[in-house]
Design a protein around this motif. Structure first.
Motif, mmCIF file in Angstrom:
data_model
loop_
_atom_site.group_PDB
_atom_site.id
_atom_site.type_symbol
_atom_site.label_atom_id
_atom_site.label_comp_id
_atom_site.label_asym_id
_atom_site.label_seq_id
_atom_site.Cartn_x
_atom_site.Cartn_y
_atom_site.Cartn_z
ATOM 1 N N ASP A 269 -7.074 14.730 0.460
ATOM 2 C CA ASP A 269 -6.038 14.170 0.495
ATOM 3 C C ASP A 269 -4.833 14.755 -0.700
ATOM 4 O O ASP A 269 -3.744 15.098 -0.372
ATOM 5 N N THR A 270 -5.320 14.857 -1.849
ATOM 6 C CA THR A 270 -4.683 15.485 -2.889
ATOM 7 C C THR A 270 -4.081 17.071 -2.325
ATOM 8 O O THR A 270 -3.150 17.191 -2.860
ATOM 9 N N ARG B 153 2.369 1.811 -3.513
ATOM 10 C CA ARG B 153 1.368 2.264 -4.422
ATOM 11 C C ARG B 153 1.088 3.847 -4.002
ATOM 12 O O ARG B 153 0.836 4.598 -5.098
ATOM 13 N N THR B 154 0.982 4.330 -2.795
ATOM 14 C CA THR B 154 0.694 5.686 -2.395
ATOM 15 C C THR B 154 2.038 6.531 -3.175
ATOM 16 O O THR B 154 1.466 7.526 -3.838
ATOM 17 N N LEU C 221 -4.924 7.829 -8.738
ATOM 18 C CA LEU C 221 -5.114 8.958 -7.547
ATOM 19 C C LEU C 221 -6.369 9.275 -7.389
ATOM 20 O O LEU C 221 -7.086 9.575 -6.303
ATOM 21 N N GLU D 136 0.784 -1.224 -0.046
ATOM 22 C CA GLU D 136 -0.027 0.130 -0.047
ATOM 23 C C GLU D 136 1.002 1.256 -0.167
ATOM 24 O O GLU D 136 0.502 2.270 -0.768
ATOM 25 N N ALA D 137 1.940 1.524 0.871
ATOM 26 C CA ALA D 137 2.708 2.475 0.930
ATOM 27 C C ALA D 137 3.364 2.780 -0.455
ATOM 28 O O ALA D 137 3.547 3.768 -0.877
ATOM 29 N N ARG E 25 1.275 6.842 -7.214
ATOM 30 C CA ARG E 25 0.200 7.514 -7.503
ATOM 31 C C ARG E 25 0.315 9.083 -7.162
ATOM 32 O O ARG E 25 -0.279 9.939 -7.909
ATOM 33 N N ARG E 26 0.807 9.142 -6.052
ATOM 34 C CA ARG E 26 1.170 10.743 -5.530
ATOM 35 C C ARG E 26 2.029 11.448 -6.446
ATOM 36 O O ARG E 26 2.149 12.518 -6.514
ATOM 37 N N ALA F 252 3.872 11.656 -0.568
ATOM 38 C CA ALA F 252 3.266 10.652 -0.164
ATOM 39 C C ALA F 252 3.153 11.094 1.302
ATOM 40 O O ALA F 252 2.477 9.912 2.167
ATOM 41 N N GLU G 147 -8.587 6.411 -5.564
ATOM 42 C CA GLU G 147 -8.337 6.077 -4.286
ATOM 43 C C GLU G 147 -7.829 7.180 -3.408
ATOM 44 O O GLU G 147 -7.828 6.861 -2.008
ATOM 45 N N ASP G 148 -7.786 8.375 -3.975
ATOM 46 C CA ASP G 148 -7.381 9.422 -2.872
ATOM 47 C C ASP G 148 -8.675 10.555 -2.941
ATOM 48 O O ASP G 148 -9.100 10.927 -4.061
#
Length: 824
Positions: free
Chosen positions: A463-464, A389-390, A455, A386-387, A393-394, A412, A458-459
């Motif tokens: 968050d963005t 993937r973050t 992004l 997961e980290a 996409r970020r 991130a 999932e965010d």
């Protein structure tokens, strides 16, 4: 492996084949609870509904289908014995018994996802030499000739003591498997004992276990089941023994990890092993590597031609090239586009180009039947933690073509060392491309689109926004601190300083060289952060950052972005109702329009606006500066006499002031005044003005460092050298010009040193020192071209004159005189 597996295996080994409740539902419930899974978690992993799972556990569904049972076994990662027991109990509740002689079920398909395998019975298994046959080759396979040539060379020089293992890796969509299959077919004649391919299912939730893979390879090589030992190490040893005397080609496709591959590799013998993987498998020892790259444009067009036919491409040759660009030269994307067009023979290539050019829907358009670019990317993405993937996409939020691990960490919300490690993981997975020399990364265009999609999905917008705010705040503090290193007389507590300092002093640039490198590398990032700060109304932050950039902008006057930067500062000053800041940045903006963009009409109107505002608020320093910015714009527009008048007025205004800043402004104004006088044919008057400027420098300015005054003196000496050149006093002109070049070089100011070098080279040409003149003019021309400086044409002309003089005797006359600006 799930926690429940141990207890499952323990029950099997004890011979307790009947669960506590004696039914399929009770046994399934026990397996799930042993694994520590909720009904929802197991249902999601197995692809069944929660209600359906609940009905099975409560024996409302007593005989689920074999596919459902296999999915449950795979989700629970059961070993084959436990999977068979679960299937046996399920079969008891089915209305019809299992047909005699039917193949026995396995935990998850032919390779046994997590532990072992159960092969079909001898009566139903295909002949050994057909079980792992190569897939068919693509008749339209294109390019990759150099990589194929390297494989041919390996095979021709094959040493049985060191059988070659080739790892074929790269980002998703590069055609790794297609290349490996094509290579295997091409090289097949060299391996008469067989060519075998094995899918290691590296992208599955539970990739193929080495033990099961070894069994399949040994069966394919002709060994009966009874001859295959039970343990992984024994099977690996047997494979090495079998391959010792056989000329065999093994294609291990879609590998997950090094540990999965190592047991499958031969030790000795005349074999070749090809391994494809989306991961770099960098820990695999003693292997050859083929890292496939993107296709060149002509190769991408050739692939498209082979798929849709030469006639369609010939009729729309430009559309074909555009299509290759929009596919990012990625083989999978080009193939999908081609096959989509092939299935629609009446559709124009230009139509698909238009659809792909719609940035937001490009991945939607890149699909043909079951082939999808998005699906190929998603396979790799789902394998990531997961980290990681973050971070992936970020990172799509980063501005510019590439980004640093620090930017990825900020976006991130992770520590820098973790983000750096995750960026390397993404590189190994083929989802990021590393810079060849710097610690920076970039996306393939289509992967950036995919990351942006993830992004969005999932965010949350919050968050963005938080990620950008956090990154922008850090970046602007670093940019401000780095830029201030170029302000020679900067004091940390001076006006306009926010006092924040660098956000991470331990990694802050240690000097101007490091600061320049950081500001250059992160230019896209801090520019975007500054733009967002201005749009968000953080006007004081904008003014502090842009003011800090003032001296740095002098050293990078070839950057056209300075017009945007100083315009943002002007807008922020107006929003804050700060006329003094507005005047200052209008003057800077006038400089940027004239010097960076050579837009002298806009430079003039901007400087005139600064002059009017400075008069209105009574700021005599800015009045003087505004006159000095109006003048070169007027001169460039052919109104030189008006420019001279402005410079005289500005110099008089500044000479009446007593502060140090006014002295510096007076020096710049005098230098510009002398320049215009020389350009109008009055070099003797110009020399007098520039001597006055040099005298002010020699006298010094209280409170200002010698390093700063030396720069002003160097500018004055460059002008003095040119004044003397216009007076044909070439021997006297050389020394001040050489001093100017050395001083500007020492200060690392190429925007100033290269024009001065051109002036020196011109003087040397007139002194008939041809060899030295040629070296100096060549270096000046090279530097001016790098900056896209308008005087590059003059440097080229001086070199031509030197060439003519070499053939026609000593040259005597005046070289062209170009516009030059004074120090700010």
């Amino acid at each position: 492996m799930f926690a429940g597996t141990t207890s499952i295996r323990r029950r099997t080994q004890m011979g307790t084949g009947t669960p506590a409740g004696g039914t399929f539902g009770a046994h399934l419930h026990a397996l799930r609870t042993d694994a520590g899974l909720s009904q929802a978690e197991l249902a999601e992993r197995a692809g069944v509904s929660v209600r359906g799972l609940s009905d099975m556990e409560r024996d409302r569904t007593r005989g689920p289908q074999r596919r459902t049972v296999q999915a449950l076994a795979a989700a629970l990662c059961l070993d084959p014995a436990a999977a068979r027991e679960l299937e046996r109990l399920a079969s008891l509740g089915r209305p019809r018994p299992v047909r005699a002689g039917a193949p026995r079920p396995t935990a998850s398909g032919p390779l046994g996802a997590c532990d072992a395998t159960t092969s079909p019975s001898p009566a139903t298994r295909a002949p050994a030499h057909h079980t792992l046959a190569l897939p068919r080759d693509l008749s339209d396979f294109t390019a990759r000739d150099p990589a194929l040539d390297r494989l041919r060379a390996l095979v021709e020089d094959l040493d049985p003591a060191r059988p070659p293992v080739v790892v074929i890796c790269g980002q998703p969509g590069l055609g790794k498997t297609a290349f490996a299959v094509h290579a295997a077919h091409t090289l097949a004649p060299h391996f008469p004992d067989g060519q075998f391919t094995l899918d290691l299912r590296g992208m599955d939730p539970c990739p193929a276990a080495p033990r099961a893979a070894l069994a399949r390879l040994l069966h394919a090589l002709g060994l009966p089941e009874s001859a295959v030992p039970a343990g992984t190490e024994d099977r690996a040893g047997l494979l090495r023994s079998v391959l010792r005397e056989r000329r065999v080609l093994l294609l291990l496709d879609n590998a997950a990890t090094e540990d999965q591959v190592r047991p499958l590799l031969p030790g000795h013998g005349p074999s070749l092993t090809l391994v494809t993987s989306r991961n770099a498998l960098s820990g695999l020892e003693a292997v050859h590597r083929v890292e496939l790259a993107l296709l060149r444009r002509e190769e991408a067009v050739e692939l498209l031609t082979r798929i849709v036919g030469p006639e369609r491409v010939r009729q729309e040759s430009q559309a074909a090239r555009d299509l290759a660009e929009l596919c990012g030269h990625l083989p999978l994307a080009v193939r999908i586009a081609g096959q989509r067009l092939a299935s629609r023979p009446g559709e124009h290539l230009a139509k698909l180009v238009t659809q792909l050019a719609a940035h937001g829907s490009r991945l939607d358009a890149l699909q043909a039947g079951s082939l999808q670019v998005r699906a190929a990317f998603a396979l790799s993405y789902r394998q990531l933690d997961e980290a990681v993937r973050t971070v992936f996409r970020r990172a799509a939020l980063a501005d510019g073509p590439e980004f640093s691990p620090r930017t990825a960490a900020l976006l991130a919300g992770l520590p820098a060392h973790r983000a750096a490690r995750y960026a390397q993981d993404l590189t190994d997975a083929g989802l990021l491309q590393p810079h060849p020399t710097a610690d920076r990364y970039r996306f393939h265009d289509l992967l950036r689109l995919f990351a942006t999609e993830q992004l969005t999905e999932e965010d949350t917008p919050e968050d963005t926004a938080a990620a950008l705010d956090r990154t922008d705040a850090w970046t602007l503090r670093r940019a401000t601190t780095a830029a201030r290193l170029f302000t020679i007389d900067h004091h940390p507590d001076g006006p306009g300083d926010d006092g924040g300092g660098d956000p991470d002093p331990a990694t802050a640039p240690a000097g101007r060289d490091q600061a320049h490198a950081w500001l250059e590398a992160e230019r896209s990032q801090w520019l975007a952060a500054l733009r967002r700060a201005q749009a968000a109304g953080r006007h004081r932050q904008v003014l502090a950052t842009v003011e800090a950039m003032h001296w740095f902008s002098d050293r990078t006057s070839h950057w056209e972005v300075w017009t945007e930067v100083f315009q943002w500062a002007v807008d922020s000053a107006r929003a804050l109702n700060s006329p003094r800041d507005e005047t200052v940045h209008l003057n800077y903006l006038a400089w940027a329009h004239g010097t960076c963009r050579h837009d002298h009409t806009t430079a003039l109107s901007t400087a005139q606006a600064a002059l009017a505002l400075a008069h209105r608020i009574g700021d005599q320093l800015q009045v003087g500066w505004a006159h000095s910015y109006v003048a070169p714009a007027l001169d460039a527009l052919g109104r030189t006499d008006e420019g001279i008048a402005h410079l005289r007025e500005g110099a008089d205004c500044l000479s009446r002031q007593t502060d140090a800043q006014s002295r510096l402004a007076e020096l710049s104004t005098l230098n510009c005044l002398g320049l215009l006088l020389r350009q109008t044919g009055r070099p003797d008057e110009a020399l007098t003005v520039h001597r006055r400027s040099e005298a002010l420098c020699r006298a010094g300015i209280p409170g200002k460092p010698n390093e700063l005054i030396d720069l002003y003196r160097a500018s004055a000496q460059q002008h003095i050298g040119n004044d003397l050149a216009d007076l044909h006093r070439w021997d006297e002109a050389e020394a001040p010009l050489r001093h100017a070049v050395v001083r500007f070089e020492t200060a690392r100011m190429p925007a100033w040193s290269e024009p001065a070098r051109l002036d020196l080279g011109t003087a040397l040409r007139h002194l008939h020192r041809a060899e030295e003149a040629r070296a100096t003019l060549t270096a000046a021309h090279r530097g001016l071209v790098r900056q896209n400086h308008p005087r590059q044409l003059e440097a080229a002309a001086q070199l031509r004159l030197l060439d003519e003089a070499d053939g026609a005797g000593p040259f005597d006359g005046h070289g062209p005189t170009a516009e030059r600006t004074g120090s700010r």
